[in-house]
Design a protein around this motif. Structure first.
Motif, PDB file in Angstrom:
ATOM      1  N   PHE A 106       0.902  -1.138  -0.016  1.00 30.95           N
ATOM      2  CA  PHE A 106      -0.036  -0.144   0.101  1.00 30.95           C
ATOM      3  C   PHE A 106       0.718   1.166   0.010  1.00 30.95           C
ATOM      4  O   PHE A 106       1.954   1.548   0.848  1.00 30.95           O
ATOM      5  N   GLY A 107       0.708   2.083  -0.950  1.00 29.65           N
ATOM      6  CA  GLY A 107       1.409   3.291  -0.957  1.00 29.65           C
ATOM      7  C   GLY A 107       2.705   3.199  -1.683  1.00 29.65           C
ATOM      8  O   GLY A 107       3.352   4.329  -1.651  1.00 29.65           O
ATOM      9  N   GLY A 108       3.037   2.265  -2.430  1.00 29.11           N
ATOM     10  CA  GLY A 108       4.300   2.285  -3.275  1.00 29.11           C
ATOM     11  C   GLY A 108       5.324   1.622  -2.984  1.00 29.11           C
ATOM     12  O   GLY A 108       5.311   0.465  -2.444  1.00 29.11           O
ATOM     13  N   ALA A 109       6.526   1.900  -3.018  1.00 29.55           N
ATOM     14  CA  ALA A 109       7.908   1.196  -2.726  1.00 29.55           C
ATOM     15  C   ALA A 109       7.990   0.967  -1.492  1.00 29.55           C
ATOM     16  O   ALA A 109       7.412   1.510  -0.471  1.00 29.55           O
ATOM     17  N   MET A 110       8.670  -0.240  -1.218  1.00 25.75           N
ATOM     18  CA  MET A 110       8.704  -0.932   0.076  1.00 25.75           C
ATOM     19  C   MET A 110      10.063  -0.834   0.687  1.00 25.75           C
ATOM     20  O   MET A 110      10.439  -0.920   1.771  1.00 25.75           O
ATOM     21  N   ASP A 143      -5.878  -6.538  11.850  1.00 19.90           N
ATOM     22  CA  ASP A 143      -6.619  -6.315  10.541  1.00 19.90           C
ATOM     23  C   ASP A 143      -7.025  -4.975  10.101  1.00 19.90           C
ATOM     24  O   ASP A 143      -7.580  -4.858   9.125  1.00 19.90           O
ATOM     25  N   ASP A 144      -6.316  -3.891  10.597  1.00 21.70           N
ATOM     26  CA  ASP A 144      -6.319  -2.530  10.260  1.00 21.70           C
ATOM     27  C   ASP A 144      -5.533  -2.586   8.994  1.00 21.70           C
ATOM     28  O   ASP A 144      -4.215  -2.477   9.229  1.00 21.70           O
ATOM     29  N   PRO A 145      -6.022  -2.196   7.750  1.00 18.75           N
ATOM     30  CA  PRO A 145      -5.191  -1.812   6.602  1.00 18.75           C
ATOM     31  C   PRO A 145      -4.311  -0.547   6.576  1.00 18.75           C
ATOM     32  O   PRO A 145      -3.386  -0.544   6.109  1.00 18.75           O
ATOM     33  N   GLY A 146      -4.426   0.356   7.977  1.00 17.35           N
ATOM     34  CA  GLY A 146      -3.666   1.385   7.802  1.00 17.35           C
ATOM     35  C   GLY A 146      -2.436   1.107   8.667  1.00 17.35           C
ATOM     36  O   GLY A 146      -1.467   2.066   8.870  1.00 17.35           O
ATOM     37  N   VAL A 147      -2.203   0.153   9.616  1.00 19.98           N
ATOM     38  CA  VAL A 147      -0.982  -0.323  10.003  1.00 19.98           C
ATOM     39  C   VAL A 147       0.093  -0.441   9.048  1.00 19.98           C
ATOM     40  O   VAL A 147       0.093  -1.504   7.962  1.00 19.98           O
ATOM     41  N   ARG A 148       1.431  -0.085   9.317  1.00 22.79           N
ATOM     42  CA  ARG A 148       2.530  -0.188   8.680  1.00 22.79           C
ATOM     43  C   ARG A 148       3.580  -1.019   9.492  1.00 22.79           C
ATOM     44  O   ARG A 148       3.737  -0.614  10.761  1.00 22.79           O
ATOM     45  N   ASP A 174       0.899  10.078   5.320  1.00 24.20           N
ATOM     46  CA  ASP A 174      -0.138   9.481   4.487  1.00 24.20           C
ATOM     47  C   ASP A 174      -1.353   9.425   5.522  1.00 24.20           C
ATOM     48  O   ASP A 174      -1.179   8.843   6.793  1.00 24.20           O
ATOM     49  N   PRO A 175      -2.277  10.173   5.596  1.00 24.91           N
ATOM     50  CA  PRO A 175      -3.578  10.120   6.403  1.00 24.91           C
ATOM     51  C   PRO A 175      -4.271   8.669   6.795  1.00 24.91           C
ATOM     52  O   PRO A 175      -4.755   8.619   7.664  1.00 24.91           O
ATOM     53  N   GLN A 176      -3.982   7.799   5.914  1.00 24.22           N
ATOM     54  CA  GLN A 176      -4.503   6.494   5.962  1.00 24.22           C
ATOM     55  C   GLN A 176      -3.670   5.520   6.757  1.00 24.22           C
ATOM     56  O   GLN A 176      -4.314   4.469   7.518  1.00 24.22           O
TER      57      GLN A 176
END
Length: 175
Positions: A56-60, A92-97, A128-130
């Motif tokens: 999510f959000g591009g390069a890793m 399960d939160d897709p906003g966690v990195r 990133d606000p997400q």
């Protein structure tokens, strides 16, 4: 001696095909392989860290640079994208990195450079606000990494089981 690094001196450049041999060299260094696993072949590094991989959000995968000189490596990931591998099933939160990091040169250890880099990188993730939270998972006996993450604003939560063995789950929430 601890140093304070102005965050404008730190940059994070996405890995390129040309940087993979450098990463391969770094992963083979004793102070890195102790925590990142035994030396891999260049082909394995290319497979595992190819710049075309995205979350999510591009390069890793990124090189950490201090005044444009390579300092180390940092990667980011979305834990939910690794459930199929047995990682982070409780998240399960897709906003966690998540982040993992190492410094390339042993001479750079214990000077606060890693802490500065992690803090600056996480601040950019929160642009990133997400992104709701950032996790790290050092080995429970990797005291240098635990100290680094604490100094970068992470809080130790609990020891968890991962496919690689026990890890100390550490979190930093959105400010």
């Amino acid at each position: 001696m601890k140093v304070s690094v102005a965050t404008d001196r730190l940059t994070f450049t996405p890995l390129t095909d040309a940087s993979l041999p450098v990463l391969h060299d770094w992963l083979g260094r004793e102070h890195v392989s102790r925590w990142w696993g035994p030396q891999r072949s260049l082909e394995e590094v290319i497979r595992d860290y190819h710049p075309a991989q995205r979350c999510f959000g591009g390069a890793m995968f990124f090189f950490i640079r201090l005044d444009d000189e390579p300092l180390g490596f940092i990667q980011r990931y979305a834990p939910i994208e690794h459930h199929h591998e047995g990682w982070w099933l409780e998240i399960d939160d897709p906003g966690v990195r998540g982040v993992d990091v190492f410094l390339a040169s042993e001479s750079h250890l214990d000077h606060g450079l890693g802490c500065s880099a992690v803090s600056a990188f996480v601040d950019r993730l929160f642009d990133d606000p997400q992104v709701t939270e950032v996790i790290a998972d050092p080995a429970p006996d990797n005291l240098r990494a635990i100290h680094c993450f604490r100094n970068a604003g992470f809080v130790a939560r609990q020891v968890v089981k991962t496919p690689d063995g026990p890890a100390l789950l550490m979190t930093r929430t959105r400010p």
